[in-house]
Design a protein around this motif. Structure first.
Motif, PDB file in Angstrom:
ATOM      1  N   ALA A 127     -23.712 -19.235  42.913  1.00 20.51           N
ATOM      2  CA  ALA A 127     -22.033 -19.002  42.859  1.00 20.51           C
ATOM      3  C   ALA A 127     -22.068 -17.492  42.358  1.00 20.51           C
ATOM      4  CB  ALA A 127     -21.458 -19.816  42.213  1.00 20.51           C
ATOM      5  N   ALA A 128     -22.947 -17.108  41.211  1.00 20.18           N
ATOM      6  CA  ALA A 128     -22.859 -15.856  40.601  1.00 20.18           C
ATOM      7  C   ALA A 128     -23.014 -14.800  41.731  1.00 20.18           C
ATOM      8  CB  ALA A 128     -23.822 -16.005  39.488  1.00 20.18           C
ATOM      9  N   TRP A 129     -24.040 -14.984  42.477  1.00 20.27           N
ATOM     10  CA  TRP A 129     -24.474 -13.899  43.573  1.00 20.27           C
ATOM     11  C   TRP A 129     -22.987 -13.696  44.389  1.00 20.27           C
ATOM     12  CZ3 TRP A 129     -28.607 -15.030  47.722  1.00 20.27           C
ATOM     13  CH2 TRP A 129     -28.960 -13.727  48.416  1.00 20.27           C
ATOM     14  N   ALA A 130     -22.496 -14.845  44.776  1.00 18.79           N
ATOM     15  CA  ALA A 130     -21.099 -14.441  45.778  1.00 18.79           C
ATOM     16  C   ALA A 130     -20.264 -14.065  44.949  1.00 18.79           C
ATOM     17  CB  ALA A 130     -20.609 -16.207  46.181  1.00 18.79           C
ATOM     18  N   LEU A 131     -19.759 -14.223  43.609  1.00 17.99           N
ATOM     19  CA  LEU A 131     -18.926 -13.560  42.869  1.00 17.99           C
ATOM     20  C   LEU A 131     -19.382 -12.315  42.861  1.00 17.99           C
ATOM     21  CD1 LEU A 131     -18.008 -16.473  42.226  1.00 17.99           C
ATOM     22  CD2 LEU A 131     -17.959 -15.759  39.902  1.00 17.99           C
ATOM     23  N   TYR A 132     -20.345 -11.531  42.453  1.00 17.67           N
ATOM     24  CA  TYR A 132     -20.842 -10.329  42.508  1.00 17.67           C
ATOM     25  C   TYR A 132     -20.640  -9.737  43.621  1.00 17.67           C
ATOM     26  CZ  TYR A 132     -23.386  -5.969  42.997  1.00 17.67           C
ATOM     27  OH  TYR A 132     -23.588  -4.881  43.056  1.00 17.67           O
ATOM     28  N   LEU A 133     -20.817 -10.169  44.746  1.00 15.19           N
ATOM     29  CA  LEU A 133     -20.439  -9.654  46.161  1.00 15.19           C
ATOM     30  C   LEU A 133     -18.977  -9.570  46.398  1.00 15.19           C
ATOM     31  CD1 LEU A 133     -23.107 -11.128  48.505  1.00 15.19           C
ATOM     32  CD2 LEU A 133     -22.964  -9.003  47.620  1.00 15.19           C
ATOM     33  N   ALA A 134     -18.313 -10.377  45.793  1.00 19.93           N
ATOM     34  CA  ALA A 134     -16.828 -10.258  46.044  1.00 19.93           C
ATOM     35  C   ALA A 134     -16.384  -9.278  45.197  1.00 19.93           C
ATOM     36  CB  ALA A 134     -16.148 -11.818  45.688  1.00 19.93           C
ATOM     37  N   GLY A 135     -16.715  -9.093  44.082  1.00 18.95           N
ATOM     38  CA  GLY A 135     -16.129  -8.154  43.186  1.00 18.95           C
ATOM     39  C   GLY A 135     -16.562  -6.724  43.448  1.00 18.95           C
ATOM     40  N   GLU A 136     -17.953  -6.603  44.052  1.00 17.55           N
ATOM     41  CA  GLU A 136     -18.229  -5.308  44.573  1.00 17.55           C
ATOM     42  C   GLU A 136     -17.582  -4.874  45.646  1.00 17.55           C
ATOM     43  OE1 GLU A 136     -22.633  -3.737  46.144  1.00 17.55           O
ATOM     44  OE2 GLU A 136     -21.692  -5.463  47.070  1.00 17.55           O
ATOM     45  N   ARG A 137     -17.336  -5.886  46.501  1.00 18.70           N
ATOM     46  CA  ARG A 137     -16.424  -5.274  47.854  1.00 18.70           C
ATOM     47  C   ARG A 137     -15.025  -4.930  47.387  1.00 18.70           C
ATOM     48  NH1 ARG A 137     -17.124  -6.660  53.183  1.00 18.70           N
ATOM     49  NH2 ARG A 137     -15.095  -6.657  54.273  1.00 18.70           N
ATOM     50  N   LEU A 138     -14.574  -5.586  46.568  1.00 13.53           N
ATOM     51  CA  LEU A 138     -13.157  -4.996  45.983  1.00 13.53           C
ATOM     52  C   LEU A 138     -13.012  -4.119  44.954  1.00 13.53           C
ATOM     53  CD1 LEU A 138     -11.511  -8.705  45.999  1.00 13.53           C
ATOM     54  CD2 LEU A 138     -11.589  -7.183  47.928  1.00 13.53           C
ATOM     55  N   ARG A 142     -19.860  -2.410  39.361  1.00  9.66           N
ATOM     56  CA  ARG A 142     -19.814  -2.984  37.935  1.00  9.66           C
ATOM     57  C   ARG A 142     -18.751  -3.956  37.906  1.00  9.66           C
ATOM     58  NH1 ARG A 142     -18.524   1.945  33.929  1.00  9.66           N
ATOM     59  NH2 ARG A 142     -18.745  -0.104  32.451  1.00  9.66           N
ATOM     60  N   ALA A 143     -17.589  -4.013  38.646  1.00 14.96           N
ATOM     61  CA  ALA A 143     -16.894  -5.143  38.716  1.00 14.96           C
ATOM     62  C   ALA A 143     -17.485  -6.439  39.115  1.00 14.96           C
ATOM     63  CB  ALA A 143     -15.600  -4.885  39.469  1.00 14.96           C
ATOM     64  N   GLY A 144     -18.461  -6.412  39.892  1.00 16.85           N
ATOM     65  CA  GLY A 144     -19.261  -7.556  40.509  1.00 16.85           C
ATOM     66  C   GLY A 144     -20.029  -8.258  39.343  1.00 16.85           C
ATOM     67  N   VAL A 145     -20.683  -7.296  38.649  1.00 13.66           N
ATOM     68  CA  VAL A 145     -21.497  -7.457  37.467  1.00 13.66           C
ATOM     69  C   VAL A 145     -20.562  -8.521  36.697  1.00 13.66           C
ATOM     70  CG1 VAL A 145     -22.772  -6.900  35.470  1.00 13.66           C
ATOM     71  CG2 VAL A 145     -23.332  -6.055  37.794  1.00 13.66           C
ATOM     72  N   ALA A 146     -19.289  -7.647  36.304  1.00 13.52           N
ATOM     73  CA  ALA A 146     -18.293  -8.369  35.301  1.00 13.52           C
ATOM     74  C   ALA A 146     -18.001  -9.786  35.725  1.00 13.52           C
ATOM     75  CB  ALA A 146     -17.349  -7.095  34.911  1.00 13.52           C
TER      76      ALA A 146
END
Length: 390
Positions: A127-138, A142-146
């Motif tokens: 789940a954390a991996w998918a969240l990173y990708l979503a944050g990175e895309r948008l 750094r937002a993906g990591v956050a």
């Protein structure tokens, strides 16, 4: 709705977004997530030992975990009748987590309970991996990591380490919604179907697939105003696949019990159901002024985060998904202490915070994240060592 929101659902992924490269980019987010969750477990272990309890039992073999384990070991058909006449049936628990517990325990020395905890730990990383990708895309890396770190550091983040279905569901839902964002419709449909086999709120992932597909078809209609399904075959296949898990289990329970509404009746036996939030409003009123006002402020904050995401052009599938999760959580009856846990999968609510945190100086951003992680660890330890279930 801005250009990002209107086009995100149909953009194709860049050629470089292959799994190994994506995993390398996500490594800082996964490390941050793992560190926060390890801190939570360590604090839980220390707190539990100080109060004469076993942290392992709290994570793997208590409350709902026992019901999942019983399904894994003995199958469906077990129920308990309470003194007031209510019946708690294990048919209320969707089957994917027990299936995985049974499979992993059959292939390893792990018990079904320990297998459930391992599944949750691995799923939370996914789940954390998918969240990173979503944050990175948008909003950038750094937002993906956050985003991954903030999700780990939620006050109820300890649930991600329990043998509960929230981590598994969030992993399937997050990857499914990301599939919609990147135009991988068949993958999104399969993941939505699996999410629908995990929790009742799997309907939120189905809604994200269906509504985004409907909007896409509407925008791409022919000059005469009619749809052009030939241009969207894979999308339509994903739409057909998405509800199979949720509907399949609902109908299977109905056939087993001899009633189309059997699953709703079973949930009613647990005191669950949907009343538009009336029971929750009554609960807030009964709490009294200070506590009720504080809880109402928490609900207002959650709703504000949703509205903020919408105003900032959050893509449609994320808005539909998180909105449906919130709606189902806040309008349901049942044990109100579990509502924060029920909202745990609504990760898009954290996107505005993650985007803001990404703009801070790294030292300040990590200080705030560290304080949130410490607070989450202490809260989780106190929460699980309490008398009621999470």
């Amino acid at each position: 709705m801005n250009d990002l929101a209107t086009t995100a659902a149909v953009r194709r992924p860049a050629p470089g977004r292959r799994a190994p490269a994506a995993l390398r980019r996500a490594a800082p987010a996964l490390l941050a997530f793992a560190a926060i969750r390890v801190l939570g477990v360590l604090v839980l272990a220390a707190w539990s030992a100080a109060h004469g309890k076993d942290w392992h039992t709290l994570l793997a073999a208590r409350w709902d975990s026992l019901w999942y384990t019983r399904v894994a070991e003995q199958g469906y058909g077990y129920s308990v009748q309470l003194a007031n006449g209510d019946v708690h049936s294990n048919l209320a628990f969707f089957p994917l987590l027990p299936w995985l517990e049974r499979a992993l325990s059959a292939l390893s020395p792990l018990s079904a309970a320990d297998a459930g905890m391992v599944v949750s730990w691995l799923a939370s990383l996914a789940a954390a991996w998918a969240l990173y990708l979503a944050g990175e895309r948008l909003h950038g890396p750094r937002a993906g990591v956050a985003l991954a770190a903030l999700w780990a550091a939620l006050p109820v983040g300890i649930v991600q380490s329990m043998a509960y279905s929230e981590s598994l569901f969030t992993a399937l839902a997050a990857w499914g919604v990301y599939g919609v964002l990147t135009g991988r419709w068949v993958c999104a449909g399969v993941l939505a179907s699996l999410a629908g086999l995990t929790r009742p709120v799997g309907a939120a992932v189905v809604a994200a697939v269906w509504i985004t597909a409907a909007v896409t078809l509407w925008r791409d209609r022919a000059p005469d105003g009619g749809p052009r399904p030939a241009r969207h075959r894979r999308m339509l296949l994903g739409v057909l696949l998405a509800p199979l898990g949720w509907c399949g289990y609902f109908l299977w329970v109905g056939a087993r019990e001899g009633s189309l509404t059997a699953y709703l009746d079973i949930q009613g036996g647990w005191g669950n159901g949907f009343d538009g939030g009336a029971a929750f409003a009554s609960f807030l009123w009964d709490l009294g002024f200070p506590a009720g006002l504080g809880l109402l402020a928490g609900v207002a904050l959650v709703v504000w985060l949703y509205v903020l995401g919408a105003r900032r052009g959050q893509p449609l599938p994320l808005l539909v998904y998180s909105g449906a999760v919130l709606l189902l959580a806040l309008t349901a009856k049942g044990y109100f202490g579990s509502k924060p846990r029920l909202m745990l999968p609504a990760f898009p609510l954290l996107l505005p915070l993650a985007a803001g945190l990404a703009r801070w100086r790294p030292a300040w951003a990590w200080t705030v994240t560290g304080l949130a992680a410490a607070g989450s660890a202490v809260y989780g330890a106190v929460w699980l060592n309490g008398s009621g279930p999470p």
